[in-house]
Motif scaffolding. Structure first.
Motif, PDB file in Angstrom:
ATOM      1  N   PHE A 168     -12.277   3.229   7.755  1.00 17.91           N
ATOM      2  CA  PHE A 168     -12.023   2.389   6.679  1.00 17.91           C
ATOM      3  C   PHE A 168     -12.524   2.606   5.375  1.00 17.91           C
ATOM      4  N   GLY A 169     -12.042   3.142   4.658  1.00 24.75           N
ATOM      5  CA  GLY A 169     -12.814   3.419   3.364  1.00 24.75           C
ATOM      6  C   GLY A 169     -12.434   2.486   2.399  1.00 24.75           C
ATOM      7  N   ASP A 170     -11.955   2.630   1.023  1.00 23.65           N
ATOM      8  CA  ASP A 170     -11.369   1.536  -0.025  1.00 23.65           C
ATOM      9  C   ASP A 170     -10.087   1.567  -0.014  1.00 23.65           C
ATOM     10  N   GLY A 171      -9.298   2.359   0.775  1.00 22.31           N
ATOM     11  CA  GLY A 171      -7.988   2.664   0.610  1.00 22.31           C
ATOM     12  C   GLY A 171      -7.220   1.669   1.524  1.00 22.31           C
ATOM     13  N   PRO A 172      -5.902   1.994   2.053  1.00 25.93           N
ATOM     14  CA  PRO A 172      -4.909   1.414   2.844  1.00 25.93           C
ATOM     15  C   PRO A 172      -5.478   0.644   3.993  1.00 25.93           C
ATOM     16  N   ARG A 173      -6.133   1.556   4.786  1.00 29.41           N
ATOM     17  CA  ARG A 173      -6.890   0.766   6.028  1.00 29.41           C
ATOM     18  C   ARG A 173      -7.593  -0.695   5.652  1.00 29.41           C
ATOM     19  N   MET A 174      -8.512  -0.004   4.852  1.00 27.17           N
ATOM     20  CA  MET A 174      -9.347  -1.399   4.261  1.00 27.17           C
ATOM     21  C   MET A 174      -8.466  -2.554   3.876  1.00 27.17           C
ATOM     22  N   TYR A 175      -7.556  -2.170   3.038  1.00 30.00           N
ATOM     23  CA  TYR A 175      -6.500  -3.359   2.736  1.00 30.00           C
ATOM     24  C   TYR A 175      -5.866  -4.213   3.612  1.00 30.00           C
ATOM     25  N   TYR A 176      -5.512  -3.619   4.331  1.00 30.34           N
ATOM     26  CA  TYR A 176      -4.887  -4.374   5.749  1.00 30.34           C
ATOM     27  C   TYR A 176      -5.747  -5.245   6.253  1.00 30.34           C
ATOM     28  N   LEU A 177      -7.293  -4.645   6.950  1.00 26.73           N
ATOM     29  CA  LEU A 177      -8.101  -5.307   7.272  1.00 26.73           C
ATOM     30  C   LEU A 177      -8.446  -6.787   6.357  1.00 26.73           C
ATOM     31  N   ILE A 178      -8.479  -6.451   5.193  1.00 31.01           N
ATOM     32  CA  ILE A 178      -9.185  -7.435   4.041  1.00 31.01           C
ATOM     33  C   ILE A 178      -7.922  -8.571   4.389  1.00 31.01           C
ATOM     34  N   TRP A 179      -6.483  -8.151   4.086  1.00 32.52           N
ATOM     35  CA  TRP A 179      -5.474  -9.198   3.929  1.00 32.52           C
ATOM     36  C   TRP A 179      -5.068  -9.929   5.288  1.00 32.52           C
ATOM     37  N   VAL A 180      -5.456  -9.183   6.604  1.00 35.53           N
ATOM     38  CA  VAL A 180      -5.392  -9.937   7.812  1.00 35.53           C
ATOM     39  C   VAL A 180      -6.527 -10.875   7.911  1.00 35.53           C
ATOM     40  N   CYS A 181      -7.630 -10.522   7.240  1.00 39.21           N
ATOM     41  CA  CYS A 181      -8.905 -11.691   7.302  1.00 39.21           C
ATOM     42  C   CYS A 181      -8.072 -12.711   6.378  1.00 39.21           C
ATOM     43  N   VAL A 182      -7.579 -12.595   5.180  1.00 37.18           N
ATOM     44  CA  VAL A 182      -7.224 -13.547   4.217  1.00 37.18           C
ATOM     45  C   VAL A 182      -6.117 -14.430   4.902  1.00 37.18           C
ATOM     46  N   LEU A 183      -5.085 -13.990   5.662  1.00 35.19           N
ATOM     47  CA  LEU A 183      -4.011 -14.523   6.224  1.00 35.19           C
ATOM     48  C   LEU A 183      -4.491 -15.293   7.433  1.00 35.19           C
ATOM     49  N   LEU A 184      -5.431 -15.145   8.273  1.00 31.73           N
ATOM     50  CA  LEU A 184      -5.953 -15.641   9.083  1.00 31.73           C
ATOM     51  C   LEU A 184      -6.699 -16.840   8.912  1.00 31.73           C
ATOM     52  N   ALA A 185      -7.351 -16.701   7.611  1.00 30.97           N
ATOM     53  CA  ALA A 185      -8.284 -17.843   7.373  1.00 30.97           C
ATOM     54  C   ALA A 185      -7.177 -18.716   6.820  1.00 30.97           C
ATOM     55  N   ILE A 186      -6.364 -18.686   6.113  1.00 33.16           N
ATOM     56  CA  ILE A 186      -5.293 -19.553   5.683  1.00 33.16           C
ATOM     57  C   ILE A 186      -4.794 -20.155   6.789  1.00 33.16           C
ATOM     58  N   VAL A 187      -4.324 -19.621   7.836  1.00 33.47           N
ATOM     59  CA  VAL A 187      -3.740 -20.333   9.045  1.00 33.47           C
ATOM     60  C   VAL A 187      -4.717 -21.158   9.733  1.00 33.47           C
ATOM     61  N   LEU A 188      -5.899 -20.881  10.041  1.00 32.44           N
ATOM     62  CA  LEU A 188      -6.942 -21.476  10.446  1.00 32.44           C
ATOM     63  C   LEU A 188      -7.308 -22.644   9.718  1.00 32.44           C
ATOM     64  N   PRO A 244       0.883  -1.335  -0.076  1.00 31.35           N
ATOM     65  CA  PRO A 244       0.063  -0.064   0.022  1.00 31.35           C
ATOM     66  C   PRO A 244       0.698   1.334  -0.092  1.00 31.35           C
ATOM     67  N   LEU A 245       2.067   1.064   0.568  1.00 28.45           N
ATOM     68  CA  LEU A 245       3.048   2.340   0.527  1.00 28.45           C
ATOM     69  C   LEU A 245       3.436   2.763  -0.798  1.00 28.45           C
ATOM     70  N   VAL A 246       3.742   1.704  -1.726  1.00 26.29           N
ATOM     71  CA  VAL A 246       4.157   2.103  -3.272  1.00 26.29           C
ATOM     72  C   VAL A 246       3.081   1.907  -4.190  1.00 26.29           C
ATOM     73  N   ALA A 247       2.029   1.324  -4.039  1.00 31.65           N
ATOM     74  CA  ALA A 247       0.831   1.054  -5.047  1.00 31.65           C
ATOM     75  C   ALA A 247       0.196   2.358  -5.082  1.00 31.65           C
ATOM     76  N   SER A 248      -0.353   2.589  -6.313  1.00 29.14           N
ATOM     77  CA  SER A 248      -1.529   3.738  -6.482  1.00 29.14           C
ATOM     78  C   SER A 248      -2.818   3.342  -5.912  1.00 29.14           C
ATOM     79  N   THR A 249      -3.651   4.389  -5.814  1.00 25.77           N
ATOM     80  CA  THR A 249      -5.173   4.134  -5.417  1.00 25.77           C
ATOM     81  C   THR A 249      -5.553   3.109  -5.959  1.00 25.77           C
ATOM     82  N   PHE A 250      -5.574   3.211  -7.479  1.00 25.96           N
ATOM     83  CA  PHE A 250      -6.269   2.215  -8.252  1.00 25.96           C
ATOM     84  C   PHE A 250      -5.585   0.841  -8.035  1.00 25.96           C
ATOM     85  N   TYR A 251      -4.440   0.636  -7.854  1.00 22.42           N
ATOM     86  CA  TYR A 251      -3.991  -1.011  -7.519  1.00 22.42           C
ATOM     87  C   TYR A 251      -4.314  -1.297  -6.119  1.00 22.42           C
ATOM     88  N   ILE A 252      -4.444  -0.444  -5.235  1.00 17.98           N
ATOM     89  CA  ILE A 252      -4.879  -0.875  -3.868  1.00 17.98           C
ATOM     90  C   ILE A 252      -6.455  -1.341  -3.865  1.00 17.98           C
TER      91      ILE A 252
END
Length: 600
Positions: free
Chosen positions: A156-176, A19-27
């Motif tokens: 949490f809009g549709d930017g970096p904060r939502m990005y981190y929330l979504i991917w925490v959910c993905v990684l947590l799901a994979i671990v579980l 999220p620190l290097v990607a554009s808003t579109f790619y986030i």
């Protein structure tokens, strides 16, 4: 303690920096990839792991998204005040999704073959139509006014904060899910794909296990729908139709149906390619159209030809990445308490009593008034020419089939019509004439399936990794039985890589893990070399000394006659002789059955 591979740290670092290097579109694209990956994880679990094809995953995503929209959007149920309680919206969305999944599962999961995917298409279409016909939810126009997600004062809009929330959910799901699949429940889930008959005979409740997988997949879709509602802040029926369900299957196939990471890779490939192709193809072709669908169809065919296991499997082989997880096996002598054993039968106790059993298949009589008995500490062999009815008799004793007449008595109780799972719980264990193993699982895991009923931890304990002691005891028992049958040096090999004779020995070890009092062996010596037969005979003698009753069907007469206590000979579904091996060998009826005549 689980050791994480260094690649995990690299992956986490990449995800953190993106999220620190990607554009808003790619986030925004990465957010979509994460939400798709969550739902596709359910498809991989359902189809790739458990072997149940479902086209209805998108409907569950929509159900959760619409529930969230109904609760938080001011224009729907006037419950906009719940926008301040996103966790309550998530809980209610998951509850409704799981309730629908449970009801649909009760109906759908009883189907088999092509009827199962057709059934998921039917209710997927029904839910899609339901979304579009409820006027209070905007009909086909949808719900447009969802507020942004707010947690702990953060928006949490549709930017970096939502990005981190979504991917925490993905990684947590994979671990579980990974934890779940490496457990007692996970072995039962993996046995659903091509091993249901075997799993039932080992005590696995197949329908319950299917329901567990179905609900877990629906739960993942529910979390994805909740995130979708807050990310898009607009919910309409279009993204939740049957076509979307097919897209989830495409993502799983492209990434790799046999891998959790395949869900992530497949989602990324589909989302990114679709976006790029929508821009590139009109420029190349000079006109607009849904050309990307044609490309995706060709891509699926190409991947299935070149990489049947998907992109993740190809990458794993190319870079020699380890497939699957690490079995939590305690070291030898680690002090793991042994599993409790059931009460041993009394000496000479009647374990099995088959009384005048008859089984008809139309006009064919496979067994006619067939009787035999087996006592504790006795080895009884059933022999006879091909077509004599031995396999039918085995099926009647093991609960696979039900006699038309007569009774099967096991430890003093009539078991006609009892399921193999119930009989396994009472101490009956078996092997199969045609080996039934899970070839992609290790030798140790295959054997541990036999101890399924001796473990007690369920889904939540397994997913949260709270089943350590229970799992250690089950795997230690599997190791002990494998060492007992001479396969202790093959624990980490996949069962499919063993020779046929070793696979038969593995089946015996699996049966012994169930702690049986009656062991049914269907041609156990087939495919074994001479020394292996000697070792098997010695093992069966030890079991006999421990009070285990053994009923075996075998064609190797040298093996049988030097081992068993009594022999029953069948021909045309009937018993023609019974007695000690030396007596049966001289019986005129037996000589006629095998040799076609008797010397005068």
């Amino acid at each position: 303690m689980r050791k994480f591979h260094p690649s995990w740290l690299v992956l986490l670092a990449i995800l953190a920096v993106l999220p620190l290097v990607a554009s808003t579109f790619y986030i925004s694209l990465l957010n979509n990839i994460g939400m798709f990956a969550l739902a596709t994880l359910g498809v991989v679990l359902l189809t790739g792991v458990a072997g149940m094809t479902s086209f209805g995953q998108a409907a569950f995503v929509g159900l959760s998204a619409y529930t969230t929209a109904a609760l938080v959007a001011p224009s729907t149920l006037n419950l906009g005040a719940m926008a301040a309680s996103p966790w309550l919206a998530l809980a209610l969305g998951l509850a409704l999704t799981l309730l629908f999944a449970f009801v649909l599962g009760l109906i759908t999961l009883k189907l088999s073959g092509h009827y199962l995917p057709l059934g998921t298409i039917a209710w997927g279409m029904s839910l899609y139509s339901l979304f579009g016909t409820i006027e209070s939810l905007g009909g086909h126009s949808g719900v447009p006014d969802l507020p942004p997600l707010r947690i702990a004062g953060l928006t949490f809009g549709d930017g970096p904060r939502m990005y981190y929330l979504i991917w925490v959910c993905v990684l947590l799901a994979i671990v579980l899910i990974r934890n779940l699949l490496e457990s007692r429940v996970g072995r039962a889930i993996r046995a659903l794909r091509g091993g249901q008959e075997m799993a039932t005979s080992m005590g696995v409740n197949v329908f319950r296990t299917k329901m567990i997988v179905f609900l877990v997949a629906a739960g993942l879709a529910g979390v994805s729908g909740w995130l979708y509602a807050y990310t898009q802040r607009f919910v309409s029926p279009a993204p939740f139709g049957v076509q979307a369900g097919i897209d989830y299957l495409f993502m799983g196939l492209l990434g790799g149906m046999g891998s959790l990471w395949g869900a992530v890779i497949g989602s990324a490939v589909v989302v990114l390619l679709r976006e790029w192709l929508q821009d590139l193809l009109p420029q190349l072709l000079g006109r607009t159209g849904n050309f990307e669908s044609i490309v995706f169809g060709l891509l699926i065919v190409l991947v299935m030809q070149r990489w049947p296991g998907g992109i993740w499997m190809a990458l794993s082989r190319r870079f020699k990445l380890r497939q699957g997880g690490h079995v939590r096996l305690p070291a030898p002598g680690a002090g793991v308490p042994a599993l409790p054993r059931s009460a041993r039968p009394k000496p000479n106790e009647r374990i099995l009593d088959v009384r005048k059993v008859t089984r008809r298949f139309g006009g064919l009589v496979a067994n006619r008034e067939m009787s035999l008995r087996v006592d504790a500490g006795e080895i009884l062999a059933v022999i006879g020419p091909n077509g004599a009815g031995k396999s039918t008799l085995f099926n009647l004793v093991s609960g696979v089939d039900v006699p038309n007449e007569g009774d099967v008595i096991f430890r003093g109780h009539r078991i006609n019509g009892r399921s193999p799972r119930e009989l396994a719980a009472e101490g009956l264990s078996r092997t199969f004439q045609h080996v039934k193993l899970l070839p992609d699982m290790t030798v140790l895991e295959n054997a541990a399936i036999g101890a399924h009923l001796r473990g007690h931890k369920g889904v939540f304990a397994s997913a949260l990794h709270l089943d350590g002691e229970d799992e250690a005891r089950l795997l230690a028992e599997a190791r002990r039985q494998l060492e007992r049958v001479g396969l202790g040096h093959e624990l980490d090999r996949t069962a499919g890589s063993l020779a046929l004779g070793q696979q038969r020995i593995l089946e015996i070890a699996r049966a012994l893990c169930a702690d049986p009092c009656l062991l049914l062996l269907d041609e156990p010596a087939a495919g074994l070399r001479h020394k292996e037969k000697q070792a098997l005979a010695e093992l069966l003698r030890k079991l006999r000394a421990e009070g285990v009753a053994v009923l075996l069907v075998e064609h190797d007469m040298d093996f049988v006659m030097g081992l068993v206590d009594r022999v029953v000979v069948m021909e045309f579904g009937q018993r023609i002789a019974e007695g000690r091996p030396e007596e049966v060998q001289r019986d005129p009826a037996v000589l006629r059955a095998y040799l076609g005549g008797v010397e005068e």
